[in-house]
Design a protein around this motif. Structure first.
Motif, PDB file in Angstrom:
ATOM      1  N   ASP A 194      -7.561   1.885   0.068  1.00 43.20           N
ATOM      2  CA  ASP A 194      -6.901   2.938  -0.713  1.00 43.20           C
ATOM      3  C   ASP A 194      -6.138   2.350  -1.891  1.00 43.20           C
ATOM      4  O   ASP A 194      -6.173   2.901  -3.024  1.00 43.20           O
ATOM      5  N   GLN A 196      -7.177  -2.457   6.827  1.00 47.98           N
ATOM      6  CA  GLN A 196      -8.323  -2.442   5.915  1.00 47.98           C
ATOM      7  C   GLN A 196      -8.440  -1.104   5.195  1.00 47.98           C
ATOM      8  O   GLN A 196      -8.768  -1.065   3.992  1.00 47.98           O
ATOM      9  N   ASP A 197      -8.166  -0.004   5.902  1.00 52.06           N
ATOM     10  CA  ASP A 197      -8.190   1.311   5.242  1.00 52.06           C
ATOM     11  C   ASP A 197      -7.125   1.400   4.155  1.00 52.06           C
ATOM     12  O   ASP A 197      -7.382   1.920   3.041  1.00 52.06           O
ATOM     13  N   HIS A 232      -6.540  -0.215  10.495  1.00 56.63           N
ATOM     14  CA  HIS A 232      -5.608   0.534   9.632  1.00 56.63           C
ATOM     15  C   HIS A 232      -5.264  -0.262   8.376  1.00 56.63           C
ATOM     16  O   HIS A 232      -5.133   0.312   7.272  1.00 56.63           O
TER      17      HIS A 232
END
Length: 266
Positions: free
Chosen positions: A111, A106-107, A104
């Motif tokens: 973004d 890294q996502d 999460h």
């Protein structure tokens, strides 16, 4: 012929061992190079984000601040888990949870990095509240996991120190065993032949016993009437052995002797 085959077999074994050692060395060097490159890239990226945070106030600076806080929290938690996992096998589940949290993180970092290239500042400002909330949730989870690991490590260290202290106290008590021995009681020597006996051995008999030993005086005869009563001799000193019987014992009257009655003048 057999010696040649043995030499060939030894040569092949040596070659295989050399190849295996070379492969291991190359892999270790490659991992070291990759680690160094990764650390260099991370340092450059964080330096760029700090510079943007200071140089570009507003939405771009807020994005840089969010990325810095996210990366710092995730890196600190990873280091804490990697340091404590080899000593505590119960942290395997914590490592699994951190890997899921890292996905999460890294996502979210991806973004935020894409929004840095967004030319529309109004869109960035509209998305910032939701991104800030996601960042706080992830960093809070990472911080909670890191703090729990640190507290567990400190607790284990304190327990180990307490146990070590008790073992050392037992060992020091065993080494100083002579201090626990009780002092020996003084020996009681037997009295010698010239030593005085126990208390009361040569004491004078009680007055009642002396009265029972003293005979009652009977009626005196004519020859005894003119004599003055002799005073009884003093008792012997304590511890002295009497050599002669007391003179007052000669005046005892035996029970079978009848007293001589005075003649009646009538």
């Amino acid at each position: 012929m057999e010696a040649i085959w043995i030499l060939l077999l030894l040569f092949v074994l040596i070659m295989l061992l050399g190849v295996y050692a070379a492969v291991r060395t190359v892999r270790a060097a490659k991992r070291g190079i990759d680690r160094t490159v990764h650390q260099a890239r991370r340092t450059v990226e964080e330096t760029r984000l700090r510079a943007r945070q200071l140089a570009q106030p507003g939405a771009a600076g807020d994005l840089a601040q969010l990325r810095l806080s996210l990366r710092g929290s995730m890196r600190a938690t990873e280091q804490a888990l990697q340091a404590a996992a080899p000593q505590d096998r119960s942290l395997s589940e914590s490592l699994g949870l951190f890997q899921r949290l890292s996905a999460h993180g890294q996502d979210l970092d991806a973004d935020l990095k894409r929004l840095e290239q967004e030319p529309d500042k109004a869109r960035i400002a509209a998305l910032l509240p939701e991104l800030r909330q996601r960042t706080q949730r992830i960093t809070h989870s990472a911080d909670s996991l890191r703090w729990a690991v640190q507290e567990r490590t400190q607790r284990l260290a304190h327990d180990d120190l307490d146990s070590l202290g008790r073992e050392i106290e037992l060992e020091t008590g065993a080494l100083r065993h002579w201090t626990a021995a009780e002092p020996e009681a003084p020996r009681t020597e037997a009295p010698g032949p010239g030593a005085p006996g126990p208390a009361g051995a040569g004491a004078r008999p009680a007055p009642e016993a002396e009265a029972r030993l003293t005979p009652e005086p009977g009626p005196r005869t004519g020859s005894e009437a003119g004599r003055e009563p002799e005073s009884p001799p003093s008792p012997p000193a304590l511890g002295a052995t009497p050599t002669e019987p007391p003179t007052w014992q000669n005046s005892w009257q035996k029970p079978w002797q009848e007293p001589t009655r005075p003649e009646n003048p009538a």
